[in-house]
Design a protein around this motif. Structure first.
Motif, short mmCIF file in Angstrom:
data_model
loop_
_atom_site.label_atom_id
_atom_site.label_comp_id
_atom_site.label_asym_id
_atom_site.label_seq_id
_atom_site.Cartn_x
_atom_site.Cartn_y
_atom_site.Cartn_z
N TYR A 270 3.63 -7.83 6.82
CA TYR A 270 3.51 -6.39 6.52
C TYR A 270 2.27 -6.16 5.67
CZ TYR A 270 8.25 -5.69 8.20
OH TYR A 270 9.37 -5.63 9.00
N SER A 271 1.58 -5.05 5.94
CA SER A 271 0.43 -4.69 5.12
C SER A 271 0.92 -4.06 3.82
CB SER A 271 -0.46 -3.69 5.86
OG SER A 271 0.17 -2.42 5.87
N VAL A 272 0.01 -3.96 2.85
CA VAL A 272 0.37 -3.34 1.56
C VAL A 272 0.85 -1.91 1.80
CG1 VAL A 272 -0.51 -2.60 -0.68
CG2 VAL A 272 -1.22 -4.81 0.26
N LEU A 273 0.14 -1.17 2.66
CA LEU A 273 0.55 0.22 2.91
C LEU A 273 1.91 0.29 3.61
CD1 LEU A 273 -2.85 1.93 3.89
CD2 LEU A 273 -1.65 1.98 1.69
N GLU A 274 2.20 -0.67 4.45
CA GLU A 274 3.53 -0.69 5.09
C GLU A 274 4.63 -0.94 4.06
OE1 GLU A 274 2.79 -2.10 9.69
OE2 GLU A 274 2.69 -3.64 8.13
N VAL A 275 4.35 -1.78 3.06
CA VAL A 275 5.35 -2.01 2.01
C VAL A 275 5.55 -0.73 1.20
CG1 VAL A 275 5.92 -3.36 -0.06
CG2 VAL A 275 4.81 -4.48 1.88
N ILE A 276 4.44 -0.06 0.90
CA ILE A 276 4.53 1.22 0.16
C ILE A 276 5.34 2.23 0.97
CG2 ILE A 276 3.19 3.20 -0.70
CD1 ILE A 276 0.94 1.18 -1.38
N ASN A 277 5.06 2.31 2.26
CA ASN A 277 5.82 3.25 3.12
C ASN A 277 7.30 2.93 3.13
OD1 ASN A 277 3.53 4.66 3.75
ND2 ASN A 277 3.15 3.57 5.67
N ALA A 278 7.62 1.65 3.23
CA ALA A 278 9.03 1.24 3.24
C ALA A 278 9.68 1.65 1.92
CB ALA A 278 9.15 -0.27 3.44
N PHE A 279 8.95 1.46 0.82
CA PHE A 279 9.50 1.84 -0.49
C PHE A 279 9.74 3.35 -0.56
CE2 PHE A 279 9.06 3.51 -4.73
CZ PHE A 279 10.09 2.83 -5.36
#
Ligand code: UFG
Length: 342
Positions: A270-279
């Protein structure tokens, strides 16, 4: 069956103690509390109903380590977590890192030899692969020159273990972790970073709760789907369970070699932005963040080929990214309310 867990009050250590106790193992913890708290023992007891024994001393001390093992020669195996782990700090304090991470390992191995304790599970890291030439990265991938003294201690430790098994009865399983995140579902234990977190997920949850002003996303111009680096995040409870599987493999005499290595990852990046989106999705919070310059030493992308672990250990990471960040968020909120752990 008695298992020594060094660093057992730390982040991954405490989750592993819980899983060991859940499966009937007796646990003794040795920890110098340099990056953890004695209260964790009580938190573990709240989850499992069993209070693990904790001895507080530094495994860098040869005499204390030898004395401990003499008094606990009925230990069947060791899971060795106790080590310093901040990549950036290791660049500033290389000698402290080499001493802390390597001398403690050598002391433990000498005492294991002296007391005929044959099994050790070692906390290694995907950092040994550097930026792999092929993805996903399997255990057969070449070891790349370490980017930091921390990474080098993991490589050297694996070498120390490989050399040791040739001349003793000791057998080793080295587990190469990808990016452990999340917390126990009870929210009674989790990651407790000292000061400003270096890692992504604790920084996200601390920002959302208002302790940090905003998250800095290190680099938005990488050659990835959205310009941010990709990692294989793995739930800490899945990781903890793999340690119990490894201990069983050793004591049930199922190892194929005296030194075995397994990747512990999910196989999905997962990209950093994908982790942020999931959060943002699971929390309903809007995260304050901005994209800044790249962080030195970061690889572009790395994720595991977990096939060998899945097939040979019969272990598989089960929890997905949303469950990972949801548990980290639940822990952050619970922890901020918990006077005991402040
Ligand atoms: N990141 C940010 N902002 C932050 C913190 C992290 O954008 O405030 C980014 C990093 O640049 C990276 C990603 O989030 O792209 C993950 O960073 P972490 O610091 O959480 O994890 P790393 O992959 O850098 O490091 C982890 C372990 C190390 C180990 C390394 C091996 O923490 O112990 O994996 O690759 F050495």
């Amino acid at each position: 069956m008695k298992i020594l867990v060094t660093g057992g009050t730390g982040y991954i250590g405490s989750h592993t103690v819980v899983e060991l106790q859940n499966q009937g193992f007796e646990v003794v913890i040795v920890d110098n509390l340099s990056n953890s708290s004695e209260e964790i023992v009580g938190q573990i007891e709240k989850i499992t109903g069993i209070r693990p024994i904790l001895e507080v001393f530094d495994l860098v001390n040869r005499e204390k380590t030898a004395d401990f093992f003499k008094r606990n020669s009925d230990i069947k195996g060791v899971i060795h977590f106790a080590a310093s782990k901040a990549v950036g700090e290791s660049v500033v304090k290389p000698l402290e890192y080499y001493r802390n991470n390597l001398v403690s390992l050598m002391n433990i191995l000498e005492s294991m030899k002296e007391n005929q304790i044959p099994y050790i599970v070692f906390s290694s890291s995907c950092t040994v692969y550097g930026q792999p030439d092929e993805l996903p990265v399997s255990e057969k991938a070449p070891i790349k020159k370490a980017e930091s003294p921390y990474g080098n201690t993991k490589q050297i430790s694996e070498e120390i273990l490989q050399d040791t098994i040739k001349t003793s009865e000791i057998k080793t399983i080295a587990l190469r972790y990808f990016n452990p995140i999340g917390a126990h579902e009870s929210a009674l234990i989790g990651e407790l970073p000292l000061g400003v977190p270096n890692n992504l997920v604790p920084f996200i949850t601390q920002t959302a709760i208002g302790i940090r002003k905003e998250l800095k996303v290190f680099g938005g111009d990488y050659p990835t789907i959205d310009g941010t680096p990709i990692r294989d995040y793995i739930h800490v409870v899945d990781l903890a369970k793999a340690h119990v599987v490894a201990v069983r493999r050793m004591i049930e005499d199922k190892m194929k070699n005296g030194f075995e290595v397994f990747n512990l990852g999910t196989g999905k990046g997962y990209s950093v932005l994908e982790v942020i989106n999931a959060f943002e999705k699971i929390s309903g919070e809007k995260l304050r963040y901005k994209i800044v310059d790249r962080r030195e030493g970061d690889v572009i992308e790395v994720w595991a080929d977990p096939t060998f672990s899945n097939e040979e250990l019969g272990w598989k990471a089960e929890k997905g990214i949303e469950e990972m960040v949801a548990s980290a968020w639940k822990w952050e909120q619970a922890y901020r309310k918990n006077e005991l752990l402040k």
